[in-house]
Design an enzyme around this catalytic site. Sequence first.
Site, PDB file in Angstrom:
ATOM      1  N   GLU A 170       0.791  -1.220   0.000  1.00 42.42           N
ATOM      2  CA  GLU A 170       0.000   0.000   0.000  1.00 42.42           C
ATOM      3  C   GLU A 170       0.832   1.282   0.000  1.00 42.42           C
ATOM      4  O   GLU A 170       0.410   2.291  -0.554  1.00 42.42           O
ATOM      5  CB  GLU A 170      -0.941   0.016   1.221  1.00 42.42           C
ATOM      6  CG  GLU A 170      -2.097  -0.962   1.150  1.00 42.42           C
ATOM      7  CD  GLU A 170      -3.037  -0.656   0.000  1.00 42.42           C
ATOM      8  OE1 GLU A 170      -3.542   0.482  -0.082  1.00 42.42           O
ATOM      9  OE2 GLU A 170      -3.259  -1.548  -0.842  1.00 42.42           O
ATOM     10  N   SER A 192     -42.407 -28.126 -20.565  1.00 41.65           N
ATOM     11  CA  SER A 192     -43.736 -28.691 -20.323  1.00 41.65           C
ATOM     12  C   SER A 192     -44.204 -28.557 -18.878  1.00 41.65           C
ATOM     13  O   SER A 192     -45.337 -28.933 -18.565  1.00 41.65           O
ATOM     14  CB  SER A 192     -43.763 -30.156 -20.738  1.00 41.65           C
ATOM     15  OG  SER A 192     -43.738 -30.246 -22.142  1.00 41.65           O
TER      16      SER A 192
END
Length: 659
Positions: free
Chosen positions: A103, A370
Amino acid sequence: MAKAPPPSDGAGPPRPGRSPLQAVIYWTLVLGVWALIFVVAFFAVFSVDLPDTSKLYDVKRQPSISYLDRSGGLVAVRGSQFAPPVDLDKLPPYVPKAFVAIEDRWFYWHFGFNPWGIARSQFYDMTHRGGGPLRGGSTITQQLARNLFLTPNQTYRRKAQELILAIWLEAKFSKKQILELYLNRVYFGEGAYGIEAASQRYFGKPAAQLSLGESAMLAGLMKGPSRYSPMADTARSERRATTVLDEMVRIHAITPAERDAAFQQPIRVNPVLASQRAQYFTDWVDDQVRKLVGQPTEDLVVETTLDLPLQASAEQSVQAGVASAQAQGVKQAALISLDGEGRVRAYVGGVSYLQSQFDRATSARRQAGSSFKPFVYLTAMEAGRTPDTPVVDEPITIGTWTPRNYTGQYLGPITLEIALKESINTVAARLANEVGTSNVAATAHRLGIASPIQLDPSMALGAVEVSPMEMAQAYAPFSNGGVFAKGYGIERIRTASGRVLYDHNVGNDQRRAVIGQPALSYMIRMMRGVIQSGTGARANVKGYDLAGKTGTTSDYRDAWFIGYTGGFVTAVWVGKDDNTPMRKVTGGGAPAAIWHDYMTQALPRLKTEGIPGAEAPAPAEPTDAIGAIINGVNDLLHGDHEADPPPAQSRQTQEEAPH
């Protein structure tokens, strides 16, 4: 004669030029003055509405929401999770080093901001003016300032205020204190704030016991807690952790040998989090909580309709069923169980929540095949037909559409009961044409289908896109005596102190009759036949009153089984997320097998009675052996009626055979 001196302009003798040193000093002072003016102006403009820094140590969090099942068992907790702050000295030294490496590797040398990082981000922002977010470049101190005092909105004003606050933090606190505050307050995803909460949430251990690999994985989350979470994508999270370890080697925070040793030590995600049940269900109801009571301002308890033992059985059956059908191309499945009141008792939106958070139970719309035919037959029953009404299975053309049976053969004169049991396409198409496709659509909507229904003749064979939730609630009236039952998952929402904010039973009576007699009795009779000796025979569980219907699209992209007993219905869908065909997977195959496996476990727990609104079922088959012989004869006589080859323009014709 002497030359006359040049005329004087009155300006006096010319001044000698500045030496290089004097020029440097002069311009340094000029630039310094202007820089001072700029800094004063900068602070004057951007310090006007700076947030109050006096509440530095106040912890603000979103309220948590606890979800309980119908018996009070804890299903899940959503929202913020905090833990007591940890002392930096009590953490393994590689924990803070991992965050610094990935970082802000100049953390110990800058005074709150990194000019080079800002310059790089500004260059990116100027060359990428596509309206997207501004590029980062923030130091750990700037990130802490943003997390403590500012909003995440990426604007130039917020960045300027972030810079001012970072300088203030650096002046007020030591580097160790800043890094400690950062690790204790940053968000790690999954509702965890701070390194201690994150360690407990992801790995089930205190932060003081984190391994090097685990530390790298947590540090890697900072780039995007949701994207790099090991819960969302394990492989991506591991690649990000590798990047962190490589950066630690590059800045000499660890040795290559230590990195290689970390690679050899497997990372195990907290088994409680990894195996947490009902994640799809929790996502579904979590979205509803805010719609019902607004944004929570205090901790809430949500009492749900879910039955955790049934949920466990449903998840296991789905996973086992998909695994056993992988050779046929089955990749995904969804399962929904509702009781006769519409309460969701089990909810499975996919095979693995860890692999995919997309919810196929309510968010996906797939063709019904179906399994849509019962709405056609119900409309016909309400128009005066009976299961014994004679029909003829023969070629038919409606407009330009010619539906076919899968086998290419026709049974000739039969009854409507046989036509539904064997899922004969020509009969369903003729029936819908006779009663009107608009009337069939109205019937389906009345029972619980919410999606639009197209009125082309092919709708009779299920060329309609629906969700498993819709199909389950539309079949519920067949199971509960003909009463509408909208599926729901939240019974009550209350505060942790007991104040009720929402109660489903207050002012929410949507129960109304949607199927009358004798149509209801006729439909139950015919749909029992589907399970007893028709296309859904594989779903049958001996000793119980069951009925249902299979469904498959003509190109095998979707396969369904929806079945029910007294006051309880379960819908199962299988297919692929990319909507490509499976290999002849029928509704009477994998979906019926999943349904059977799940209901075999669920039925003894439910203690249901027979299906209300119907005559008593026919006597059970004498023995399982004889039943197997009968089903085998059916297979030989009828082949596989699961699906009909599709017309070139659409996926229109469907259906199945007994298995």
